[in-house]
Enzyme design. Structure first.
Site, PDB file in Angstrom:
ATOM      1  N   ILE A 205      37.790  37.329  38.578  1.00 38.74           N
ATOM      2  CA  ILE A 205      38.189  38.768  38.616  1.00 38.74           C
ATOM      3  C   ILE A 205      39.595  38.746  37.665  1.00 38.74           C
ATOM      4  O   ILE A 205      40.627  37.950  37.920  1.00 38.74           O
ATOM      5  CB  ILE A 205      38.746  39.461  39.930  1.00 38.74           C
ATOM      6  CG1 ILE A 205      37.803  39.176  41.205  1.00 38.74           C
ATOM      7  CG2 ILE A 205      39.228  40.951  39.876  1.00 38.74           C
ATOM      8  CD1 ILE A 205      38.249  39.234  42.538  1.00 38.74           C
ATOM      9  N   HIS A 206      39.674  39.638  36.804  1.00 41.92           N
ATOM     10  CA  HIS A 206      40.635  39.632  35.919  1.00 41.92           C
ATOM     11  C   HIS A 206      40.861  41.056  35.195  1.00 41.92           C
ATOM     12  O   HIS A 206      42.202  41.189  34.823  1.00 41.92           O
ATOM     13  CB  HIS A 206      40.611  38.617  34.750  1.00 41.92           C
ATOM     14  CG  HIS A 206      39.694  38.774  33.703  1.00 41.92           C
ATOM     15  ND1 HIS A 206      38.510  38.723  33.824  1.00 41.92           N
ATOM     16  CD2 HIS A 206      40.050  39.423  32.502  1.00 41.92           C
ATOM     17  CE1 HIS A 206      37.697  39.168  32.549  1.00 41.92           C
ATOM     18  NE2 HIS A 206      38.852  39.481  31.758  1.00 41.92           N
TER      19      HIS A 206
END
Length: 359
Positions: A205-206
Protein backbone atom coordinates in the site's frame (compact mmCIF):
# COMPACT_ATOMS: atom_id res chain seq x y z
CA UNK A 1 26.34 1.94 -35.60
CA UNK A 2 23.13 3.54 -34.33
CA UNK A 3 23.33 5.41 -31.02
CA UNK A 4 20.39 4.98 -28.65
CA UNK A 5 19.91 7.13 -25.55
CA UNK A 6 17.64 5.49 -22.98
CA UNK A 7 15.96 7.85 -20.49
CA UNK A 8 15.00 6.54 -17.04
CA UNK A 9 14.27 8.17 -13.72
CA UNK A 10 13.03 5.57 -11.24
CA UNK A 11 14.11 2.13 -10.10
CA UNK A 12 11.26 0.27 -11.90
CA UNK A 13 12.30 1.95 -15.15
CA UNK A 14 15.84 0.62 -14.72
CA UNK A 15 14.43 -2.91 -14.44
CA UNK A 16 12.41 -2.38 -17.64
CA UNK A 17 15.29 -0.77 -19.51
CA UNK A 18 17.62 -3.61 -18.49
CA UNK A 19 15.47 -6.03 -20.51
CA UNK A 20 16.04 -4.05 -23.71
CA UNK A 21 19.68 -3.32 -22.81
CA UNK A 22 20.36 -7.07 -22.70
CA UNK A 23 18.78 -7.39 -26.14
CA UNK A 24 20.91 -4.51 -27.46
CA UNK A 25 24.03 -6.23 -26.12
CA UNK A 26 23.20 -9.39 -28.08
CA UNK A 27 22.41 -7.51 -31.30
CA UNK A 28 24.86 -5.83 -33.63
CA UNK A 29 24.78 -2.28 -34.91
CA UNK A 30 23.68 -0.49 -31.71
CA UNK A 31 25.41 1.63 -29.11
CA UNK A 32 23.22 2.37 -26.07
CA UNK A 33 23.78 4.85 -23.28
CA UNK A 34 21.50 5.16 -20.26
CA UNK A 35 20.60 8.61 -18.91
CA UNK A 36 19.31 8.73 -15.32
CA UNK A 37 17.37 11.95 -14.72
CA UNK A 38 17.62 11.41 -10.96
CA UNK A 39 13.83 11.80 -10.59
CA UNK A 40 13.64 9.29 -7.74
CA UNK A 41 16.59 9.55 -5.41
CA UNK A 42 16.96 5.98 -4.24
CA UNK A 43 19.68 5.06 -1.75
CA UNK A 44 19.14 1.41 -2.70
CA UNK A 45 20.47 2.09 -6.20
CA UNK A 46 24.07 1.46 -5.16
CA UNK A 47 26.76 -0.36 -7.11
CA UNK A 48 25.39 -3.60 -5.62
CA UNK A 49 21.97 -2.86 -7.15
CA UNK A 50 23.42 -2.64 -10.67
CA UNK A 51 25.63 -5.70 -10.16
CA UNK A 52 22.89 -7.92 -8.69
CA UNK A 53 20.31 -6.86 -11.26
CA UNK A 54 22.80 -7.07 -14.16
CA UNK A 55 21.84 -3.55 -15.24
CA UNK A 56 24.23 -1.24 -17.15
CA UNK A 57 25.21 1.76 -15.06
CA UNK A 58 24.02 5.17 -16.33
CA UNK A 59 26.38 7.18 -18.48
CA UNK A 60 24.84 10.33 -16.97
CA UNK A 61 22.98 11.15 -13.75
CA UNK A 62 21.25 14.52 -14.08
CA UNK A 63 20.30 14.59 -10.37
CA UNK A 64 16.95 16.35 -10.90
CA UNK A 65 14.66 15.53 -7.97
CA UNK A 66 12.70 16.94 -5.00
CA UNK A 67 10.87 19.49 -7.16
CA UNK A 68 7.25 20.03 -8.20
CA UNK A 69 6.02 18.51 -11.46
CA UNK A 70 6.56 21.63 -13.56
CA UNK A 71 9.95 22.58 -12.17
CA UNK A 72 11.18 18.99 -12.33
CA UNK A 73 10.11 18.49 -15.94
CA UNK A 74 11.54 21.86 -16.97
CA UNK A 75 14.89 21.20 -15.35
CA UNK A 76 15.05 17.77 -17.00
CA UNK A 77 14.31 19.31 -20.39
CA UNK A 78 17.16 21.76 -19.95
CA UNK A 79 19.70 19.13 -18.93
CA UNK A 80 18.57 16.52 -21.46
CA UNK A 81 18.96 19.00 -24.31
CA UNK A 82 22.59 19.51 -23.27
CA UNK A 83 23.19 15.74 -23.29
CA UNK A 84 21.45 15.30 -26.65
CA UNK A 85 23.54 18.08 -28.20
CA UNK A 86 26.71 16.39 -26.97
CA UNK A 87 25.78 12.80 -27.82
CA UNK A 88 23.86 13.36 -31.10
CA UNK A 89 21.74 10.18 -30.75
CA UNK A 90 19.90 8.47 -33.61
CA UNK A 91 16.99 7.59 -31.31
CA UNK A 92 15.74 8.39 -27.81
CA UNK A 93 14.03 5.54 -25.94
CA UNK A 94 11.60 6.33 -23.09
CA UNK A 95 9.64 4.10 -20.73
CA UNK A 96 6.28 4.35 -19.04
CA UNK A 97 4.68 7.51 -17.70
CA UNK A 98 6.93 9.47 -15.33
CA UNK A 99 8.11 13.09 -15.61
CA UNK A 100 11.36 11.63 -16.97
CA UNK A 101 9.35 9.98 -19.77
CA UNK A 102 7.67 13.15 -21.01
CA UNK A 103 10.83 15.23 -20.54
CA UNK A 104 12.89 12.80 -22.61
CA UNK A 105 10.30 12.61 -25.38
CA UNK A 106 9.71 16.35 -25.50
CA UNK A 107 13.40 17.28 -25.52
CA UNK A 108 14.05 14.82 -28.34
CA UNK A 109 11.02 15.89 -30.39
CA UNK A 110 12.04 19.58 -30.24
CA UNK A 111 15.50 18.61 -31.47
CA UNK A 112 14.06 16.43 -34.29
CA UNK A 113 15.41 13.21 -32.79
CA UNK A 114 13.14 10.15 -33.27
CA UNK A 115 11.43 8.90 -30.10
CA UNK A 116 10.37 5.34 -29.20
CA UNK A 117 7.96 4.86 -26.29
CA UNK A 118 7.93 1.51 -24.47
CA UNK A 119 4.62 0.81 -22.62
CA UNK A 120 2.64 2.96 -25.03
CA UNK A 121 -1.15 3.06 -25.27
CA UNK A 122 -1.91 2.48 -21.59
CA UNK A 123 -4.87 4.47 -20.26
CA UNK A 124 -6.48 4.76 -16.82
CA UNK A 125 -8.94 7.40 -18.14
CA UNK A 126 -8.26 9.50 -15.04
CA UNK A 127 -6.76 12.84 -16.03
CA UNK A 128 -6.20 13.74 -12.38
CA UNK A 129 -3.29 11.31 -12.41
CA UNK A 130 -0.04 13.01 -13.55
CA UNK A 131 0.98 9.67 -15.07
CA UNK A 132 -2.05 9.71 -17.38
CA UNK A 133 -1.10 13.15 -18.71
CA UNK A 134 2.51 12.04 -19.20
CA UNK A 135 1.63 8.86 -21.09
CA UNK A 136 -0.91 10.55 -23.41
CA UNK A 137 1.47 13.37 -24.35
CA UNK A 138 4.42 11.01 -24.78
CA UNK A 139 2.42 8.76 -27.12
CA UNK A 140 1.40 11.72 -29.26
CA UNK A 141 4.96 12.95 -29.90
CA UNK A 142 6.64 9.55 -30.32
CA UNK A 143 7.65 8.01 -33.65
CA UNK A 144 7.36 4.39 -32.50
CA UNK A 145 4.82 3.12 -29.97
CA UNK A 146 5.59 -0.24 -28.37
CA UNK A 147 2.33 -1.50 -26.87
CA UNK A 148 2.41 -4.25 -24.25
CA UNK A 149 -1.14 -5.48 -24.95
CA UNK A 150 -3.90 -5.57 -27.54
CA UNK A 151 -5.92 -3.29 -25.23
CA UNK A 152 -3.21 -0.65 -25.53
CA UNK A 153 -3.33 -0.84 -29.33
CA UNK A 154 -7.12 -0.44 -29.31
CA UNK A 155 -6.81 2.60 -27.04
CA UNK A 156 -4.58 4.25 -29.62
CA UNK A 157 -6.91 3.35 -32.48
CA UNK A 158 -9.84 4.94 -30.63
CA UNK A 159 -7.77 8.10 -30.28
CA UNK A 160 -7.23 8.30 -34.03
CA UNK A 161 -3.68 7.01 -34.28
CA UNK A 162 -4.51 5.27 -37.57
CA UNK A 163 -4.39 8.79 -39.04
CA UNK A 164 -1.09 9.75 -37.40
CA UNK A 165 2.31 9.01 -38.93
CA UNK A 166 3.48 6.75 -36.12
CA UNK A 167 4.64 3.13 -36.04
CA UNK A 168 2.49 1.08 -33.65
CA UNK A 169 3.69 -2.38 -32.63
CA UNK A 170 2.52 -4.96 -30.11
CA UNK A 171 5.77 -5.87 -28.40
CA UNK A 172 4.53 -7.69 -25.31
CA UNK A 173 5.45 -6.46 -21.86
CA UNK A 174 9.10 -5.94 -20.90
CA UNK A 175 8.19 -6.59 -17.26
CA UNK A 176 7.22 -10.14 -18.19
CA UNK A 177 10.72 -10.61 -19.60
CA UNK A 178 12.15 -9.17 -16.38
CA UNK A 179 10.03 -11.37 -14.10
CA UNK A 180 11.13 -14.54 -15.93
CA UNK A 181 14.78 -13.46 -15.97
CA UNK A 182 15.02 -12.51 -12.29
CA UNK A 183 13.00 -15.49 -11.09
CA UNK A 184 15.78 -17.71 -12.41
CA UNK A 185 18.60 -15.41 -11.27
CA UNK A 186 17.38 -14.60 -7.78
CA UNK A 187 17.53 -16.73 -4.66
CA UNK A 188 14.98 -16.39 -1.87
CA UNK A 189 16.16 -14.80 1.38
CA UNK A 190 15.95 -16.73 4.64
CA UNK A 191 12.81 -14.78 5.55
CA UNK A 192 11.08 -15.67 2.28
CA UNK A 193 12.11 -19.32 2.66
CA UNK A 194 10.54 -19.35 6.14
CA UNK A 195 7.09 -18.41 4.79
CA UNK A 196 4.50 -21.17 4.22
CA UNK A 197 4.46 -21.98 0.50
CA UNK A 198 1.24 -20.77 -1.17
CA UNK A 199 -0.23 -19.98 2.23
CA UNK A 200 0.31 -16.25 2.80
CA UNK A 201 -1.01 -13.06 1.19
CA UNK A 202 1.42 -10.49 -0.20
CA UNK A 203 0.29 -6.88 0.26
CA UNK A 204 1.61 -3.40 -0.68
CA UNK A 205 0.00 0.00 0.00
CA UNK A 206 1.54 3.31 -0.99
CA UNK A 207 -0.72 5.41 -3.25
CA UNK A 208 -1.80 8.81 -1.99
CA UNK A 209 -5.50 8.12 -2.68
CA UNK A 210 -5.28 5.39 -0.04
CA UNK A 211 -2.73 6.74 2.45
CA UNK A 212 -4.03 10.34 2.49
CA UNK A 213 -7.72 9.46 2.97
CA UNK A 214 -8.27 8.48 6.64
CA UNK A 215 -11.56 6.70 5.95
CA UNK A 216 -10.13 4.70 3.08
CA UNK A 217 -6.99 3.88 5.03
CA UNK A 218 -9.14 2.72 7.95
CA UNK A 219 -11.13 0.26 5.81
CA UNK A 220 -7.89 -1.13 4.36
CA UNK A 221 -6.30 -1.60 7.80
CA UNK A 222 -9.42 -3.23 9.24
CA UNK A 223 -9.73 -5.53 6.23
CA UNK A 224 -6.07 -6.60 6.44
CA UNK A 225 -6.32 -7.21 10.18
CA UNK A 226 -9.35 -9.42 9.59
CA UNK A 227 -7.61 -11.27 6.73
CA UNK A 228 -4.55 -11.91 8.91
CA UNK A 229 -6.76 -13.87 11.30
CA UNK A 230 -7.47 -16.27 8.42
CA UNK A 231 -3.99 -16.45 6.87
CA UNK A 232 -0.65 -14.69 7.26
CA UNK A 233 -0.36 -11.25 5.61
CA UNK A 234 3.12 -10.15 4.49
CA UNK A 235 3.25 -6.36 4.11
CA UNK A 236 6.49 -4.59 3.14
CA UNK A 237 5.55 -1.23 4.68
CA UNK A 238 6.21 1.89 2.61
CA UNK A 239 7.66 4.77 4.73
CA UNK A 240 4.84 7.14 3.76
CA UNK A 241 2.20 4.56 4.68
CA UNK A 242 3.91 3.97 8.02
CA UNK A 243 3.88 7.70 8.72
CA UNK A 244 0.21 8.09 7.77
CA UNK A 245 -0.84 5.15 9.96
CA UNK A 246 0.84 6.83 12.94
CA UNK A 247 -0.71 10.22 12.14
CA UNK A 248 -4.30 8.92 12.15
CA UNK A 249 -3.79 6.40 14.95
CA UNK A 250 -4.40 3.24 12.94
CA UNK A 251 -2.66 0.02 13.90
CA UNK A 252 -1.96 -3.14 11.97
CA UNK A 253 -2.43 -6.20 14.19
CA UNK A 254 0.43 -8.08 12.55
CA UNK A 255 4.14 -7.57 12.05
CA UNK A 256 5.15 -5.74 8.89
CA UNK A 257 8.51 -5.96 7.15
CA UNK A 258 10.78 -3.31 5.66
CA UNK A 259 10.43 -2.55 1.93
CA UNK A 260 12.07 -5.24 -0.19
CA UNK A 261 14.05 -5.11 -3.40
CA UNK A 262 12.84 -6.44 -6.73
CA UNK A 263 14.58 -9.81 -6.39
CA UNK A 264 12.90 -10.53 -3.04
CA UNK A 265 9.56 -9.28 -4.39
CA UNK A 266 9.78 -11.77 -7.27
CA UNK A 267 10.36 -14.59 -4.79
CA UNK A 268 7.44 -13.43 -2.60
CA UNK A 269 5.18 -13.33 -5.66
CA UNK A 270 6.22 -16.81 -6.67
CA UNK A 271 5.37 -18.23 -3.23
CA UNK A 272 2.25 -16.31 -2.09
CA UNK A 273 -1.42 -17.38 -2.26
CA UNK A 274 -2.69 -14.10 -3.77
CA UNK A 275 -1.82 -10.39 -3.88
CA UNK A 276 -3.42 -7.26 -2.40
CA UNK A 277 -2.00 -4.00 -3.76
CA UNK A 278 -2.54 -0.47 -5.04
CA UNK A 279 0.57 -0.66 -7.22
CA UNK A 280 0.26 -0.64 -11.00
CA UNK A 281 3.23 -2.87 -11.69
CA UNK A 282 2.47 -5.45 -9.01
CA UNK A 283 -0.95 -6.15 -10.55
CA UNK A 284 0.78 -7.38 -13.69
CA UNK A 285 3.52 -9.18 -11.83
CA UNK A 286 0.90 -11.12 -9.87
CA UNK A 287 -0.45 -12.32 -13.23
CA UNK A 288 3.05 -13.28 -14.42
CA UNK A 289 3.28 -15.65 -11.45
CA UNK A 290 -0.30 -16.91 -11.88
CA UNK A 291 -1.60 -15.23 -8.73
CA UNK A 292 -4.99 -13.57 -8.33
CA UNK A 293 -4.98 -9.93 -7.26
CA UNK A 294 -7.22 -7.57 -5.27
CA UNK A 295 -6.48 -3.98 -6.28
CA UNK A 296 -7.26 -1.20 -3.82
CA UNK A 297 -8.09 1.40 -6.48
CA UNK A 298 -11.09 2.80 -8.33
CA UNK A 299 -9.59 2.07 -11.74
CA UNK A 300 -6.62 0.40 -13.35
CA UNK A 301 -4.77 0.79 -16.66
CA UNK A 302 -4.49 -3.03 -16.82
CA UNK A 303 -8.14 -3.55 -17.75
CA UNK A 304 -7.50 -6.91 -19.41
CA UNK A 305 -6.75 -8.37 -15.97
CA UNK A 306 -10.18 -7.24 -14.75
CA UNK A 307 -11.91 -8.49 -17.90
CA UNK A 308 -10.34 -11.92 -17.52
CA UNK A 309 -11.31 -12.25 -13.86
CA UNK A 310 -7.80 -12.46 -12.39
CA UNK A 311 -7.87 -8.98 -10.83
CA UNK A 312 -10.67 -7.26 -8.87
CA UNK A 313 -10.98 -3.57 -7.97
CA UNK A 314 -11.81 -3.14 -4.27
CA UNK A 315 -13.39 -0.02 -2.75
CA UNK A 316 -14.98 -1.17 0.50
CA UNK A 317 -14.38 -3.48 3.41
CA UNK A 318 -17.34 -5.63 2.42
CA UNK A 319 -15.93 -6.13 -1.09
CA UNK A 320 -12.52 -6.95 0.32
CA UNK A 321 -13.81 -9.55 2.79
CA UNK A 322 -16.00 -11.25 0.20
CA UNK A 323 -13.31 -11.52 -2.48
CA UNK A 324 -10.50 -12.40 -0.06
CA UNK A 325 -12.59 -15.32 1.26
CA UNK A 326 -13.17 -16.47 -2.33
CA UNK A 327 -9.46 -16.33 -3.18
CA UNK A 328 -8.40 -18.22 -0.06
CA UNK A 329 -10.32 -21.18 -1.49
CA UNK A 330 -9.34 -20.63 -5.14
CA UNK A 331 -7.10 -23.29 -6.62
CA UNK A 332 -7.32 -22.54 -10.35
CA UNK A 333 -5.71 -19.85 -12.50
CA UNK A 334 -6.71 -19.51 -16.18
CA UNK A 335 -4.18 -20.13 -18.94
CA UNK A 336 -3.93 -16.73 -20.62
CA UNK A 337 -1.33 -15.02 -22.80
CA UNK A 338 -1.97 -11.31 -22.25
CA UNK A 339 1.54 -9.81 -22.17
CA UNK A 340 3.47 -11.66 -24.82
CA UNK A 341 5.83 -14.63 -24.61
CA UNK A 342 8.61 -13.08 -22.53
CA UNK A 343 10.61 -11.87 -25.55
CA UNK A 344 9.55 -8.20 -25.64
CA UNK A 345 13.12 -6.90 -25.40
CA UNK A 346 14.23 -8.89 -28.43
CA UNK A 347 11.14 -7.80 -30.40
CA UNK A 348 11.79 -4.12 -29.63
CA UNK A 349 15.44 -4.29 -30.73
CA UNK A 350 14.54 -6.19 -33.94
CA UNK A 351 11.86 -3.59 -34.65
CA UNK A 352 14.31 -0.71 -34.17
CA UNK A 353 16.71 -2.43 -36.58
CA UNK A 354 13.97 -2.56 -39.22
CA UNK A 355 12.97 1.05 -38.51
CA UNK A 356 16.48 2.32 -39.21
CA UNK A 357 16.62 0.29 -42.45
CA UNK A 358 13.61 2.21 -43.79
CA UNK A 359 14.15 5.68 -42.31
Amino acid sequence: MKKILTIVGARPQFVKAAVVSRAFAKASGFEEKIIHTGQHFDKNMSDVFFEEMEIPKPAYNLEVNSLGHGAMTGRMLEKLEEVFEKEEPDMVLVYGDTNSTIAGALAARKMHIPVAHVEAGLRSFNMKMPEEVNRILTDRISDILYCPTETAIQNLKREGYDNIDTVIEKSGDVMYDAALFYKEKGEASDFVKSLPQNNFVLCTIHRAENTDDPERLAFIVNALNQLNQETKVVLPLHPRTKKKLAEVGLKLDFETIDPVGYLDMVQLLDRCKFVVTDSGGLQKEAFFFKKHCLTLREQTEWVELIENGVNTLINSGEEFTSHAKRLLNETNFPELELYGKGNAGEMIVNSLDKYFETH
